[in-house]
Design an enzyme around this catalytic site. Structure first.
Site, short mmCIF file in Angstrom:
data_model
loop_
_atom_site.label_atom_id
_atom_site.label_comp_id
_atom_site.label_asym_id
_atom_site.label_seq_id
_atom_site.Cartn_x
_atom_site.Cartn_y
_atom_site.Cartn_z
N TYR A 179 10.47 -26.50 11.30
CA TYR A 179 9.21 -26.91 10.67
C TYR A 179 9.27 -28.30 10.05
O TYR A 179 8.31 -29.06 10.13
CB TYR A 179 8.81 -25.90 9.58
CG TYR A 179 8.39 -24.56 10.13
CD1 TYR A 179 7.07 -24.33 10.51
CD2 TYR A 179 9.31 -23.53 10.30
CE1 TYR A 179 6.68 -23.10 11.03
CE2 TYR A 179 8.93 -22.30 10.82
CZ TYR A 179 7.61 -22.09 11.18
OH TYR A 179 7.23 -20.87 11.70
N GLU A 219 9.99 -20.56 16.69
CA GLU A 219 8.87 -20.79 15.77
C GLU A 219 8.73 -22.27 15.54
O GLU A 219 9.71 -22.99 15.31
CB GLU A 219 9.10 -20.14 14.39
CG GLU A 219 8.85 -18.67 14.34
CD GLU A 219 9.04 -18.10 12.93
OE1 GLU A 219 8.78 -18.83 11.95
OE2 GLU A 219 9.45 -16.94 12.84
N GLU A 261 15.73 -15.46 11.02
CA GLU A 261 16.04 -16.27 9.85
C GLU A 261 16.85 -15.51 8.79
O GLU A 261 16.37 -15.29 7.67
CB GLU A 261 14.74 -16.82 9.22
CG GLU A 261 13.93 -17.67 10.18
CD GLU A 261 12.64 -18.23 9.57
OE1 GLU A 261 12.28 -17.81 8.46
OE2 GLU A 261 12.01 -19.08 10.20
N HIS A 278 12.65 -8.58 10.83
CA HIS A 278 11.96 -9.76 10.27
C HIS A 278 11.58 -9.40 8.83
O HIS A 278 10.41 -9.29 8.49
CB HIS A 278 10.76 -10.13 11.13
CG HIS A 278 10.21 -11.51 10.89
ND1 HIS A 278 9.99 -12.41 11.90
CD2 HIS A 278 9.81 -12.14 9.76
CE1 HIS A 278 9.48 -13.53 11.41
NE2 HIS A 278 9.36 -13.39 10.10
N ASN A 287 14.07 -21.95 14.81
CA ASN A 287 12.79 -22.21 14.14
C ASN A 287 12.87 -23.56 13.45
O ASN A 287 13.80 -23.81 12.69
CB ASN A 287 12.49 -21.12 13.09
CG ASN A 287 12.27 -19.76 13.73
OD1 ASN A 287 12.23 -19.64 14.95
ND2 ASN A 287 12.12 -18.75 12.90
N ARG A 296 6.29 -12.93 20.97
CA ARG A 296 7.41 -12.57 20.09
C ARG A 296 6.85 -11.84 18.87
O ARG A 296 5.99 -12.37 18.17
CB ARG A 296 8.15 -13.85 19.67
CG ARG A 296 9.22 -13.65 18.65
CD ARG A 296 9.98 -14.95 18.37
NE ARG A 296 10.97 -14.71 17.34
CZ ARG A 296 10.84 -15.11 16.07
NH1 ARG A 296 9.80 -15.81 15.68
NH2 ARG A 296 11.76 -14.80 15.18
O1 IFM Z 1 5.70 -17.07 8.17
C1 IFM Z 1 7.02 -17.48 8.31
C2 IFM Z 1 7.78 -16.58 9.24
O2 IFM Z 1 7.72 -15.25 8.85
C3 IFM Z 1 9.22 -17.00 9.31
N1 IFM Z 1 9.37 -18.39 9.58
C4 IFM Z 1 8.56 -19.32 8.83
C5 IFM Z 1 7.10 -18.88 8.84
C6 IFM Z 1 6.25 -19.88 8.03
O3 IFM Z 1 6.68 -19.92 6.71
#
Ligand code: IFM
Length: 477
Positions: free
Chosen positions: A301, A376, A171, A126, A299, A82
């Site tokens: 985290y 992600e 995002e 992006h 995504n 990706r």
């Molecule tokens: O690096 C970023 C990415 O560009 C978008 N999502 C989160 C990642 C980590 O912060």
């Protein structure tokens, strides 16, 4: 040693294992072959905006080293890669004819992926908006959505048959709120009404571009990537539940609503009425924004812990992303963002794999027919090169193990998850943090630009080869 290392989860053989990057974070060659300036060039060259004064001028020099990077992709055994297309590289200025040299770079990259049997997943946007479009008003103005549709028409027309999955946006939350509300990202503006206008024009642009992909690349898959927030209430109280609902509308409903249901959450409009009247929403926009997608990119985290703030005492603004100074949330002055229990990554983000499972199950409950992919997930840690020249990153391996296991747990409970993309293939330019945060499974030495596989890369390649979670200690052997 992970508590989970005594059991091993398997994934279906057609599960897609990938890794992700983004143009400004890795390409470099910022002024080469006709590329125009983006808002991130301007922002990173503005003193005080990016840690250490770092810029993406060189980054990982992927523009020149893409063949080596393709070989790493192949070496890892990735099923899919990706990446994003830099709008200012292929259409400098954000209007008019395509820049052949820029387009040729992506053709070479795509051909290299296809020759190596790797499925290309291309993101149209992006975060690197051509600077000229920001000068004309940026995402808060409607015309930017129309320019984006023109760009999509041109680039999908040029590359369409080589791309397996087209992703409209990465995002949009960050584009709108970090770019136009908190200002910690380019273009660095701080106006809540502008941020909500940006939200709407991003939704509109998604729908316009999605339809273009459908027309021009009918065999390609269509997706969008959202960084959906998992928001935990500080207590069982009704006030805290209301605070969570407000945040949920801003972070999740503002995009899921238009894109998947053709409407904004009703509460979102009322809770932000003191910020904007939403007059920028025109008849037909929401029907346009809703375009059926083949796969929803998610995504994930970390999580957020929120509660009601009654206006007394000091307001807490630990937003779960380690950035307490500038909260991106719009119109939520009565919400406290509470410090999460650790452990944390080097970003200050709390590590909570259960949030991954909960998020996937929530989306499958609310949108039962919508296939998903994790586009992600990954972690920054303070890696060091050992005297043996290797990078032993057990914390990252442990993070990956737990989060991929959490994806498996969601699938076991019925979530339709088609794949997982690890962020990131390479250490890279981490936006306002510059090069100080390393997310890669491949280390980049920023002096020599040499690439070195970390233990996490070895571990991930074993997972890909077997579709089975390897023991966390196996990479260090
Ligand atoms: O690096 C970023 C990415 O560009 C978008 N999502 C989160 C990642 C980590 O912060």
């Amino acid at each position: 040693m992970s508590l989970l290392s005594d059991r091993s989860r398997s994934f279906p053989s057609d599960f897609v294992w990938g890794s992700a990057t983004a143009s400004y974070q890795i390409e470099g060659a910022a002024q080469e072959d006709g590329r125009g300036p983006s808002i991130w060039d301007t922002f990173s060259h503005t003193p005080g905006k990016v840690e250490g004064g770092d810029t993406g001028d060189v980054a990982d020099d992927h523009y020149h080293r893409y063949v080596e990077d393709l070989d790493h992709i192949k070496g890892l055994g990735l099923d899919a890669y990706r990446f994003s297309i830099a709008w200012p590289r292929v259409q400098p200025g954000g209007a008019g004819a395509l820049n052949d040299k820029g387009v040729d770079f992506y053709k070479r990259l795509l051909d290299g992926l296809l020759e190596r049997g790797v499925r290309p997943v291309a993101t149209l946007y992006h975060w690197d908006l051509p600077q000229e479009l920001e000068d004309a008003g940026g995402w808060p103005v409607r015309d930017t959505a129309l320019r984006f549709a023109d760009y999509a028409t041109a680039i999908v027309g040029a590359l369409g048959d080589r791309v397996h999955t087209w992703t409209t946006f990465n995002e949009p939350y960050c584009t709108a709120y970090l770019g136009y509300a908190s200002g910690v990202h380019a273009p660095g503006r701080t106006n809540g009404a502008d941020a909500l206008a940006a939200v709407h024009h991003l939704n509109l642009a998604h729908g316009l571009a999605g339809r273009i992909v459908r027309d021009l690349a009918p065999t390609a898959e269509l997706s969008v990537t959202l960084n959906l927030a998992v928001i935990r209430p500080a207590s069982d109280s009704a006030e805290d539940a209301a605070a969570v609902r407000k945040l949920d509308n801003i972070a999740n409903g503002a995009f899921l609503g238009p894109m998947l249901e053709g409407k904004y959450p009703a509460d979102l409009l009322t809770q932000t009425a003191h910020v904007t009247d939403w007059a920028f929403v025109q008849d037909g926009d929401l029907a346009t924004a809703r375009v059926p997608i083949d796969v929803l990119g998610i995504n994930y985290y970390s999580t957020i812990l929120a509660g009601h703030w009654d206006g007394t005492g000091e307001r807490q603004q630990a937003d779960g992303h380690g950035d307490s100074a500038a909260t991106p949330w719009v119109g939520v002055d009565d919400v406290n963002f509470l410090l999460q229990p650790g452990p944390y990554t080097a970003m200050g983000w709390n590590i909570e794999p259960q949030g991954m499972t909960d998020l996937l199950l929530r989306i499958s409950r609310e949108y039962p027919d919508q296939p998903m992919m994790i586009t992600e997930n990954g972690a920054a840690f303070d890696d060091e090169v050992s005297p043996d020249g290797r990078v032993h990153d057990p914390l990252r391996v442990d993070y990956l193990y737990r989060h991929i296991d959490a994806v498996g747990a969601a699938m076991e409970a019925g979530a339709d998850v088609r794949g997982y993309f690890l962020w990131s293939l390479l250490d890279n330019f981490e936006w306002a943090y510059g090069y100080s945060k390393r997310f890669g499974i491949i280390r980049v030495d920023y002096n020599t630009l040499e690439r070195t596989w970390k233990d996490s890369a070895i571990w991930y390649s074993k997972l890909i080869a077997t579709d089975q979670l390897p023991d966390v200690t196996s990479a260090a052997e």
